[in-house]
Design an enzyme around this catalytic site. Structure first.
Site, PDB file in Angstrom:
ATOM      1  N   SER A  71      -5.051  -2.202 -14.702  1.00 35.74           N
ATOM      2  CA  SER A  71      -6.304  -2.104 -13.923  1.00 35.74           C
ATOM      3  C   SER A  71      -6.952  -0.763 -14.223  1.00 35.74           C
ATOM      4  CB  SER A  71      -6.000  -2.192 -12.430  1.00 35.74           C
ATOM      5  OG  SER A  71      -7.148  -1.832 -11.665  1.00 35.74           O
TER       6      SER A  71
ATOM      7  N   TYR B 297      -1.300   0.913  -5.509  1.00 40.75           N
ATOM      8  CA  TYR B 297      -1.719   0.054  -6.623  1.00 40.75           C
ATOM      9  C   TYR B 297      -1.940   0.895  -7.891  1.00 40.75           C
ATOM     10  CZ  TYR B 297      -4.705  -3.637  -8.757  1.00 40.75           C
ATOM     11  OH  TYR B 297      -5.255  -4.600  -9.567  1.00 40.75           O
TER      12      TYR B 297
ATOM     13  N   LYS C 141      -0.041   0.425 -11.414  1.00 41.31           N
ATOM     14  CA  LYS C 141      -0.770   0.074 -12.640  1.00 41.31           C
ATOM     15  C   LYS C 141      -0.688   1.195 -13.682  1.00 41.31           C
ATOM     16  CE  LYS C 141      -2.298  -4.035 -11.362  1.00 41.31           C
ATOM     17  NZ  LYS C 141      -1.793  -5.267 -11.984  1.00 41.31           N
TER      18      LYS C 141
HETATM   19  P1  NDP Z   1      -5.708 -13.270  -7.356  1.00 39.53           P
HETATM   20  O1  NDP Z   1      -5.392 -12.670  -6.025  1.00 39.53           O
HETATM   21  O2  NDP Z   1      -6.911 -14.090  -7.526  1.00 39.53           O
HETATM   22  O3  NDP Z   1      -4.433 -14.113  -7.870  1.00 39.53           O
HETATM   23  C1  NDP Z   1      -3.170 -13.527  -7.832  1.00 39.53           C
HETATM   24  C2  NDP Z   1      -2.191 -14.405  -8.562  1.00 39.53           C
HETATM   25  O4  NDP Z   1      -0.909 -13.733  -8.553  1.00 39.53           O
HETATM   26  C3  NDP Z   1      -2.007 -15.747  -7.912  1.00 39.53           C
HETATM   27  O5  NDP Z   1      -1.800 -16.713  -8.923  1.00 39.53           O
HETATM   28  C4  NDP Z   1      -0.731 -15.559  -7.083  1.00 39.53           C
HETATM   29  O6  NDP Z   1       0.027 -16.737  -6.937  1.00 39.53           O
HETATM   30  C5  NDP Z   1       0.044 -14.603  -7.972  1.00 39.53           C
HETATM   31  N1  NDP Z   1       1.020 -13.827  -7.219  1.00 39.53           N
HETATM   32  C6  NDP Z   1       0.799 -12.889  -6.267  1.00 39.53           C
HETATM   33  N2  NDP Z   1       1.962 -12.422  -5.787  1.00 39.53           N
HETATM   34  C7  NDP Z   1       2.948 -13.089  -6.453  1.00 39.53           C
HETATM   35  C8  NDP Z   1       4.348 -13.046  -6.409  1.00 39.53           C
HETATM   36  N3  NDP Z   1       5.019 -12.226  -5.579  1.00 39.53           N
HETATM   37  N4  NDP Z   1       5.046 -13.863  -7.239  1.00 39.53           N
HETATM   38  C9  NDP Z   1       4.393 -14.691  -8.086  1.00 39.53           C
HETATM   39  N5  NDP Z   1       3.073 -14.780  -8.178  1.00 39.53           N
HETATM   40  C10 NDP Z   1       2.355 -13.982  -7.363  1.00 39.53           C
HETATM   41  O7  NDP Z   1      -5.696 -12.032  -8.363  1.00 39.53           O
HETATM   42  P2  NDP Z   1      -6.583 -11.744  -9.665  1.00 39.53           P
HETATM   43  O8  NDP Z   1      -6.678 -12.941 -10.516  1.00 39.53           O
HETATM   44  O9  NDP Z   1      -7.796 -11.032  -9.247  1.00 39.53           O
HETATM   45  O10 NDP Z   1      -5.649 -10.636 -10.370  1.00 39.53           O
HETATM   46  C11 NDP Z   1      -4.745 -10.956 -11.419  1.00 39.53           C
HETATM   47  C12 NDP Z   1      -4.202  -9.653 -11.988  1.00 39.53           C
HETATM   48  O11 NDP Z   1      -5.285  -8.842 -12.433  1.00 39.53           O
HETATM   49  C13 NDP Z   1      -3.430  -8.804 -10.969  1.00 39.53           C
HETATM   50  O12 NDP Z   1      -2.350  -8.160 -11.612  1.00 39.53           O
HETATM   51  C14 NDP Z   1      -4.457  -7.776 -10.540  1.00 39.53           C
HETATM   52  O13 NDP Z   1      -3.848  -6.582 -10.080  1.00 39.53           O
HETATM   53  C15 NDP Z   1      -5.197  -7.571 -11.851  1.00 39.53           C
HETATM   54  N6  NDP Z   1      -6.524  -7.026 -11.676  1.00 39.53           N
HETATM   55  C16 NDP Z   1      -7.513  -7.707 -11.002  1.00 39.53           C
HETATM   56  C17 NDP Z   1      -8.773  -7.179 -10.880  1.00 39.53           C
HETATM   57  C18 NDP Z   1      -9.881  -7.870 -10.181  1.00 39.53           C
HETATM   58  O14 NDP Z   1     -10.967  -7.262 -10.065  1.00 39.53           O
HETATM   59  N7  NDP Z   1      -9.724  -9.103  -9.721  1.00 39.53           N
HETATM   60  C19 NDP Z   1      -9.091  -5.850 -11.435  1.00 39.53           C
HETATM   61  C20 NDP Z   1      -7.995  -5.220 -12.128  1.00 39.53           C
HETATM   62  C21 NDP Z   1      -6.779  -5.800 -12.237  1.00 39.53           C
HETATM   63  P3  NDP Z   1      -0.032 -17.665  -5.594  1.00 39.53           P
HETATM   64  O15 NDP Z   1      -1.462 -17.803  -5.211  1.00 39.53           O
HETATM   65  O16 NDP Z   1       0.629 -18.918  -6.033  1.00 39.53           O
HETATM   66  O17 NDP Z   1       0.770 -16.947  -4.553  1.00 39.53           O
END
Ligand code: NDP
Length: 255
Positions: free
Chosen positions: A153, A166, A170
């Site tokens: 991130s 966070y 990261k």
């Molecule tokens: P979302 O919150 O939309 O989705 C998160 C995903 O991670 C879901 O599929 C969820 O699964 C899964 N997840 C969360 N916790 C667990 C766990 N303990 N075990 C297994 N799966 C888990 O997140 P984003 O798509 O926005 O983010 C994806 C990645 O990108 C993350 O690492 C985030 O930090 C990073 N990121 C996002 C940004 C943004 O602006 N959106 C910016 C920078 C980085 P389920 O729903 O099945 O629980």
């Protein structure tokens, strides 16, 4: 340019499968769909969202690809073994592309940040990526090929108040990526990080507003597909000489 050191051509994707943690929603779902379109059989990891994961699998299958949903809390110490076993037995062959995408936020200013908020974020965003990478390297080093992409991130590259847990996770993930990458480079395995800025997903639904968008040079949030495009490149055969890199996808935010 002499190409004496270039890797020998081989079929691509190689015989094996891809695993995307957190593939049920947001950025991970776009990555899973993209890698399937590139010919990978994809394991769609999820934790709580079984229905959402099934929808991603259905979309991939209807488009002519192969996918399976695989459950597991990535923060659990035994998750890599169980998730890899499920993915590899359902899809056949070792995981030769791993995208450590699952992640959470527990935002709070540091004076109020609880141990639970700190630990949940470090365990899910950093420790899990280490354990999944360690597990993936077994099969990749044997196959002498593999691609690992860690979703970091811009918060790991520059300060964002309220996100010290966070940011630490990261930033740790970025330096873990660089160090692990040089350790395995000679084995044909690449490890890179993608550092998104603000991407329109559930994670940022309550954050993205006019003030925040004004601070982004591109004046808009990114899409999950724009992050997935970078991951698809890093997983491609053409990216075989790119390793230990951190690719920002942020509309210029960290420039
Ligand atoms: P979302 O919150 O939309 O989705 C998160 C995903 O991670 C879901 O599929 C969820 O699964 C899964 N997840 C969360 N916790 C667990 C766990 N303990 N075990 C297994 N799966 C888990 O997140 P984003 O798509 O926005 O983010 C994806 C990645 O990108 C993350 O690492 C985030 O930090 C990073 N990121 C996002 C940004 C943004 O602006 N959106 C910016 C920078 C980085 P389920 O729903 O099945 O629980």
């Amino acid at each position: 340019m002499p190409d004496a050191g270039a890797a020998a051509p081989r079929a691509w994707p190689p015989e094996g499968c891809a695993l995307v943690t957190g593939g049920s929603r947001g950025i991970g779902a776009a990555i899973a769909r993209g890698l399937a379109a590139d010919g990978w059989a994809v394991a769609v990891g999820y934790h709580s969202g079984a229905e959402a994961a099934d929808r991603v699998v259905d979309e991939i299958t209807r488009a002519g690809g192969r996918a399976v949903a695989v459950a597991g809390d990535v923060a659990a110490p035994d998750a890599p073994e169980r998730v890899f076993e499920a993915a590899e037995s359902a899809l056949g062959g070792p995981v030769l592309a791993l995208v450590n995408n699952a992640g959470i936020t527990r935002d709070n200013l540091t004076p109020s940040l609880t141990d639970e908020e700190w630990e949940a974020v470090i365990d899910t965003n950093l420790t899990a990526a280490f354990r999944f990478t360690r597990r993936a390297l077994k099969g990749m080093m044997r196959a002498r090929t593999g691609r690992i992409v860690n979703i970091a991130s811009v918060s790991g590259l520059r300060a964002n108040p309220g996100q010290s847990n966070y940011a630490a996770a990261k930033a740790g993930l970025v330096q873990f990526t660089r160090t692990a990458a040089v350790e395995v480079a000679r084995r044909g395995v690449t490890i890179n990080a993608v550092a998104p800025g603000f991407i329109a997903t559930d994670m940022t639904a309550e954050l993205i507003g006019p003030e925040l968008l004004a601070a982004i040079p591109a004046k808009r949030a990114g899409t999950p597909e724009e992050v997935a495009a970078c991951v698809r490149f890093l997983v491609s055969q053409q990216a075989g000489y790119v390793t230990g890199a951190v690719l920002t996808v942020d509309g210029g935010l960290a420039a």
